[in-house]
Every structure is written in C-alpha cells, then in structure tokens.
Design an enzyme around this catalytic site. Structure first.
Site, PDB file in Angstrom:
ATOM      1  NE  ARG A   1      -4.232   1.653   2.223  1.00  0.00           N
ATOM      2  CZ  ARG A   1      -4.430   2.691   3.037  1.00  0.00           C
ATOM      3  NH1 ARG A   1      -3.539   2.975   3.953  1.00  0.00           N
ATOM      4  NH2 ARG A   1      -5.513   3.443   2.917  1.00  0.00           N
TER       5      ARG A   1
ATOM      6  CB  ILE B   1      -5.620   5.939  -0.658  1.00  0.00           C
ATOM      7  CG1 ILE B   1      -5.502   4.412  -0.673  1.00  0.00           C
ATOM      8  CG2 ILE B   1      -4.859   6.481   0.538  1.00  0.00           C
ATOM      9  CD1 ILE B   1      -4.060   3.920  -0.922  1.00  0.00           C
ATOM     10  CB  SER B   2     -10.656   3.305   0.525  1.00  0.00           C
ATOM     11  OG  SER B   2     -11.260   3.861  -0.602  1.00  0.00           O
ATOM     12  CD  GLN B   3     -11.204   2.185   7.836  1.00  0.00           C
ATOM     13  OE1 GLN B   3     -12.300   2.505   7.371  1.00  0.00           O
ATOM     14  NE2 GLN B   3     -11.040   1.790   9.084  1.00  0.00           N
TER      15      GLN B   3
END
Ligand code: SAH
Length: 671
Positions: free
Chosen positions: A35, A61-63
């Site tokens: 990530r 950016i999503s969790q």
C-alpha cells in the site's frame, strides 16, 4: 528504505481478519500489494494505519478495511472481469488484480489516472486497464462484468451500471444523500430483469461526481441543500429484518420490581463471575436492574461479592455499613468527589439498605460485601494502609510513612505527579509503593491471623496506591496504556477478593459496558489496543464469566458537560439508524433480555456479528457531537453473552453532596 512488510501483515490481521473479513483471496491479495506504493511521498510510514489518507487531486485512498470489505462483498474470484469506478490511487484496483483475471478502472482526475498507471506498471501488474472519464456510465465496450465496485458515493445506483453486470454479477456501491448517511449497498443481478439489493451498513466515501452521480454544483451546494426525496428501493427484501428477528428472540422482561425480573438471569447463576454493564453512568433503570439481578444471585445462588467500578476506600465504607462492621479511625463519608452521582444516588442507596437488611439476618461469614475495583482515591488509600499498619506493626508503619510521604504532596492532584515524573524522566515514588505492597503481601501469615478482612482491605489499598502511581505516569504516554493499567488493576483487585473469600466464592461486577464488554471484540481492542476487565475475566474464567451488556434508545441521563462540572439531566438523543440500539428499538419491545451466546439464536446472532455502532455514555455526555464522542464500532454478540434492553430510560436521582458532620450512624452517605 522502510521495511513495511510486518506492518502489512499486522494490518491484514488486526484491521481485516479480526474485524471479520475472512475471504482468503482478499486477505492474500492484501498481504501482497504494497500500500505504501500508492500513497504520496512522505505518507508511506502511515500506509498501514487504520485510516483513509489524502492523495493527489484532493482525493483519498480508502481505509484498508473498507477496501477489503468491498472486495469481499463483491465476491471477486479468479477468472472474473471487474470494473472499478473511482480508481484514485490505483490501490484497490491493484488488490483486485491479484484475484481477478482483468480489471477495468476509471478515474475522473487525469492526474490520478497517470499516477496510478505508473504505479501499477512499476509493480508489474499488467492485467489492469485504466482510463480517465466519468465512471457513472460504466465501460460499455468491456461489459458485462462479474463485479462492479464504486469507490465513491452517489445518490442512487445508476441503472446503466446495473445493466453492465453479467447474470450473477455483483455491484457494490456507497449510496446516500450526504456523506454522513451513506450506506454500502450490494446489488446482485439474478436475471436479465431482476436485481436483489442488500444493505451492508454505514460508510463514508468521497462523492461520485458525474452524469449519474452528483453534479459538481450539487456537490458544492450539498451542505446547504435540502435533501432530495428519499429513494425507494424497488427490489423486495426476502429475509425478515434483523429487528423482526430480535423481536422473536427477545425475552420480554417483567417490571424491575417484580421478583420475576431477577429469575430471568438464573441461566448465568452457575458462573463464578457475573459482570453487569451499563450504557451510561447516570441511568436509573441500569442501576435498578443490576440491583434486582444481584439480589437474586446473592439470595438464591451463593454470590457474596459485589465489586463495583468505584474506588476501594469509598466502597469500603459502604461495605462496613452493609456488613455492619466497625469503621476505622479516619473513615469519611463515601463518594464525595466527582462524579458523585455515580454512587451517591437513590438507587444505590436502596440497594445498600436492602443488602444490609438481608445481611443482618445472617452470620457474619455468610454476609455479602460491597467492594470497589477502581483506583482514583489515592489519598484515602494511603491513609488506610497507614491506619492498618499503626494497629498491627508500628515499625512497618513508620517505613510506610516514609515511602508514601513521597506521594503525599501529590495525592490531591496525582496528575501533576505524573507530569513531573514524565518531564524529569524519573518515577520518583515507584520503588517505594511497589515494595510496600510486596512486603504487605509477604507478611500475610504474620498479619492475617489478626483479621483477614482488614488484611484484605490494607492490601487492596496498597495495590491501589501502587497501580495509581503507575496510572498517573502512564496518562501522559497515551490513553491505551493508562486504560489498560486501570482495567488490569480492577481485574487484579477482583481476583484478590475472590481469593480471599475462598475457592467457592462468586462475584457480581458492576461497571460500564466499556469495561465489561470483551474489548477484543470492539474498536477499543481491535484498533486502539485496549483491553478490559470483561476480556480478562473471559480469558481467566472462560464460560464461568458471564458478560451482560445494557442498552437504551432514548430518555434522560444524569451527566456533566465536562470533567468536574455540575451534574445535569440531559435528554439522550434517539439512537442512530446505523446502531445496534436502533435494531433493538425497532423490535418494538420496550424491555427485554436477548441471549446472544453461541448456538442460542443462531441465525440472528450471525446477522448481528458484523460490526455496528454502539453508544457509550460515561459521566460526560455531549449530545451535539454524539457520533464522534459516544459511538464506536463493536461486534455485540461477541462482546457480551446477553444484552438487556430498556427502550426509554430516566436519569438517576443524585443524593445531596453536602452532608452534616456526624457520628458513625450517618454512614454510608453521611446524610
Ligand atoms: N479505490 C481508490 C479510492 C479513491 S477515492 C483507492 O483505493 O485509492 C474515489 C475516487 O473516485 C476519487 O479519486 C475520485 O476522483 C473518483 N471519482 C469520483 N467520481 C468519479 C466518477 N464519476 N468517475 C470516475 N471517478 C470518480
């Protein structure tokens, strides 16, 4: 180069697996994709935090958990063709590409598309096709898809997207009028014309901006705009609602004053420890219900210990009253410090009077006592240890005076001691208070012959001083550490009482849900690394610990605005639509017991497992910021063995805090 491999493993384990993401394709793919390669320069070290992060073009950016949850919900399998709308950093597309055959990803901001394409190329992920455009139209040339994921939230699910699903295909997308009330919706295409829809819970995504999403203007005016007419979901919901299932499984409770109320809990009477929670520190029904259950456990099932989230020395003066024991020289009325109403209220008074009456008819050794597990009353505990030693060992008393003398100047404001210890880098009083407890415990044989009860009292106070010294230092290292010290102290004290009363002793614990509900099944444990007495009891006693939670929908509560503020009665906001409380409220049953142990109401328990919000009101209640200050995600059936519900509740009635100076008969509250 930062080595973030271990962080990635931990992220998958803690943030995903422990929260219930179990699809091995998803877990493996998220173990593989770095990530950190998808976040902007400078943010890499935060790549595995449990949070969304800002990326270029003002997007996010999503969790990680949300990425995992969505991919799991979309049931992506090897061989699948998948469309992602809102590629953003490209991270979710990368994860999907490790499972599916081909991924098509659309992003509105060209800057992001270019960055994402570069990242994917560098990693050698060559089965992802990216383009810049309005994803609300889908990608007609590449359709049909086995799965479509939208990483941004719109007002409704566009029909064009549904039409690009293959039969059996799944679409997962956040839908909601505002970011705050978005729900994650899953649509499955059953046939050419039939779609099934499922609500996966509340989420928060950036807006989907496009022809079939929000317009840019709408977006800008969204806050001030009146909400549009609610959408109606046309597709039928085949399953009964969770609330209907609760209504079937729930056992309605009689009036609290009806003796039958306590009988409902007989199923837990075999336990060594029954822990009774509360969803606020100022709700009368919770106190009265705990009193009724406790009376039953004492009178019919051999429980002799009531251990409360109260300071030991204060609880000790109630204990002397209920067991009719003599008071020590310096005893003072109990619970005079904030938050006084927590124990100085009419419900506790009634319970204490009842317990005393019951005890007075019995021999001393059969009487049930009232004990405190908490560690805040440092000065009273110091005094109690000194009083004890003055009686049994005057030499030890003078050593103790010297050691505790180190803390005495700070005893009224121990936080100041904690800060001093931190800035000087030296725990000035630690060694003395640790030694004091050690020596007291070691002298057990010498002292105990004189009186076991007062020995238990002295050691509990010495333990309080030792753990409070560490607690006030830890306060400055972050909340998890001091929280854990406090709950570990409560657990040690409980075990010390059980030990002192012998192997057949049984205890009822009264504390807030946040202490009682197994922390490892809530955000507290999963995200913040906090443990609690409920969890420690489960680890020690297994099925012989019964964890009972309490909840309410609305009503009034006694509380304060701030620490040390005056007590007020406030209205409790009706529970949020995305909470466990709302599910219970919608059952339509005003007062019930729900047994959530494994195997009892299995289909319902299973549906309740997925984390939802639960409300925690302590001594402070701030209705205006309720979502952020009082709700947190939990898995209720894993947190508790049973849940007791009062739909509408009322504030406790505090006893006056001003009291007359008087002889001993004015105990316990000095009124
Ligand atoms: N999956 C991404 C999440 C990015 S946030 C990740 O893992 O990083 C959502 C993205 O959706 C934003 O980058 C936003 O620009 C984009 N977006 C919003 N509306 C869109 C639309 N109509 N078409 C394509 N992208 C859109």
């Amino acid at each position: 180069m930062l080595d973030l491999g271990p962080d990635r493993e931990r992220m998958v384990d803690r943030q995903l697996a422990r929260r219930g993401v179990s699809d091995s394709h998803v877990l493996d793919a998220m173990r593989e994709v770095p990530r950190e390669a998808f976040v902007p320069e400078g943010l890499q070290e935060f790549a595995y935090e449990d949070t969304p992060l800002p990326i270029e073009a003002g997007q996010t950016i999503s969790q990680p958990y949300i990425v995992g949850l969505m991919i799991e919900a979309a049931e992506i399998r090897p061989g699948d063709r998948v469309l992602e709308i809102g590629a953003g950093s490209g991270y979710a597309a990368a994860v999907i590409s490790r499972i599916a055959d081909r991924v098509y990803a659309i992003e509105r901001h060209d800057e992001l598309t270019v960055l994402a394409a570069n990242r994917l190329q560098r990693l050698g992920y060559d089965n992802v096709e990216l383009r810049t455009g309005d994803g609300t139209h889908g990608w007609l040339e590449a359709a049909p898809f086995d799965a479509i994921l939208a990483a941004a939230g719109g007002p409704a699910i566009p029909q064009v997207l549904k039409d690009q699903l293959d039969i059996g295909g799944r679409l997962v997308m956040p839908v909601g009028e505002t970011q705050r009330d978005q729900r994650l919706i899953k649509v499955t295409r059953i046939s050419a014309t039939h779609f099934e829809e499922e609500d996966l819970g509340g989420v928060m995504f950036v807006p989907l901006i496009g022809e079939h999403g929000w317009s840019r203007d709408e977006q800008e005016h969204l806050r001030s705009r009146r909400a549009p007419e609610p959408r109606s979901f046309r597709e039928p919901m085949p399953e009964p609602s969770i609330s209907d299932q609760i209504a079937t499984a729930a056992e309605p409770l009689p009036d609290i004053d009806d003796p039958a109320f306590g009988h409902m809990m007989d199923r837990f009477a075999k336990a060594r420890v029954v822990l009774l929670g509360e969803a606020s520190h100022g709700t009368s029904e919770f106190y009265r219900a705990r009193a009724a259950i406790t009376r039953r456990l004492i009178e019919e099932h051999g429980f002799t210990i009531v251990a409360a989230e109260a300071d030991w020395p204060d609880a000790a003066s109630l204990d002397r009253y209920v067991r009719d024991r003599p008071a020590p020289p310096h005893a003072e009325p109990a619970f005079r410090r904030f938050p006084t109403w927590m124990w100085r209220n009419t419900d506790v008074e009634a319970f204490i009077e009842g317990l005393r009456a019951w005890n007075l008819d019995r021999p001393t050794e059969e009487r049930a006592g009232f004990y405190g597990l908490d560690l805040y009353n440092l000065s009273a505990s110091i005094r109690a240890v000194l009083d004890y030693l003055d009686k049994v060992d005057s030499e030890a008393a003078s050593v103790a005076r010297q050691r505790y003398g180190c803390l005495t100047p700070w005893a009224k404001e121990p936080q100041v001691y904690g800060r001093m210890a931190l800035t000087s880098g030296f725990a000035l009083c630690e060694a003395g208070v640790v030694k004091m407890l050690g020596e007291l415990l070691a002298s057990k044989l010498d002292y105990v012959g004189r009186d076991g009860e007062t020995f238990l009292d002295a050691t509990a106070n010495a333990r309080l001083v030792k753990n409070a010294e560490a607690y006030y230092r830890a306060m400055y290292y972050g909340s998890a550490q001091s929280w854990n010290l406090r709950d570990t102290h409560m657990f040690e004290t409980l075990c010390a009482i059980l030990d002192a009363k012998g192997p057949r002793s049984k205890a009822v614990v009264w504390a807030h849900n946040s202490h009682i509900g197994d922390a490892s099944k809530t955000e507290m444990g999963l995200v913040r690394g906090e443990l609690n007495i409920g969890q420690l009891c489960r680890e020690r006693f297994g099925k012989d610990a019964a964890l009972i939670g309490f909840g309410t929908h609305a009503g009034t509560v006694a509380c304060a605005d701030d620490w040390d503020g005056p007590v007020q009665v406030k209205r409790v906001n009706p529970s949020r639509p995305d909470s466990y409380e709302r599910l219970a409220h919608d059952s339509g049953i005003g007062r019930f017991l729900l047994d959530v142990r494994e195997g009892v109401h299995e289909p319902l328990r299973y549906r309740l497992l997925a984390p939802r919000l639960e409300r925690f009101i302590g001594v402070i209640y701030r209705p205006d910021t309720e979502r952020w200050s009082h709700y947190s995600a939990c898995s209720l059936p894993q947190q508790f063995d049973a849940y007791i519900w009062f739909d509408e509740t009322t504030a406790v009635t505090p006893l006056p805090t001003r009291m007359r100076e008087g002889p001993e008969e004015t105990y316990p509250f000095g009124l």
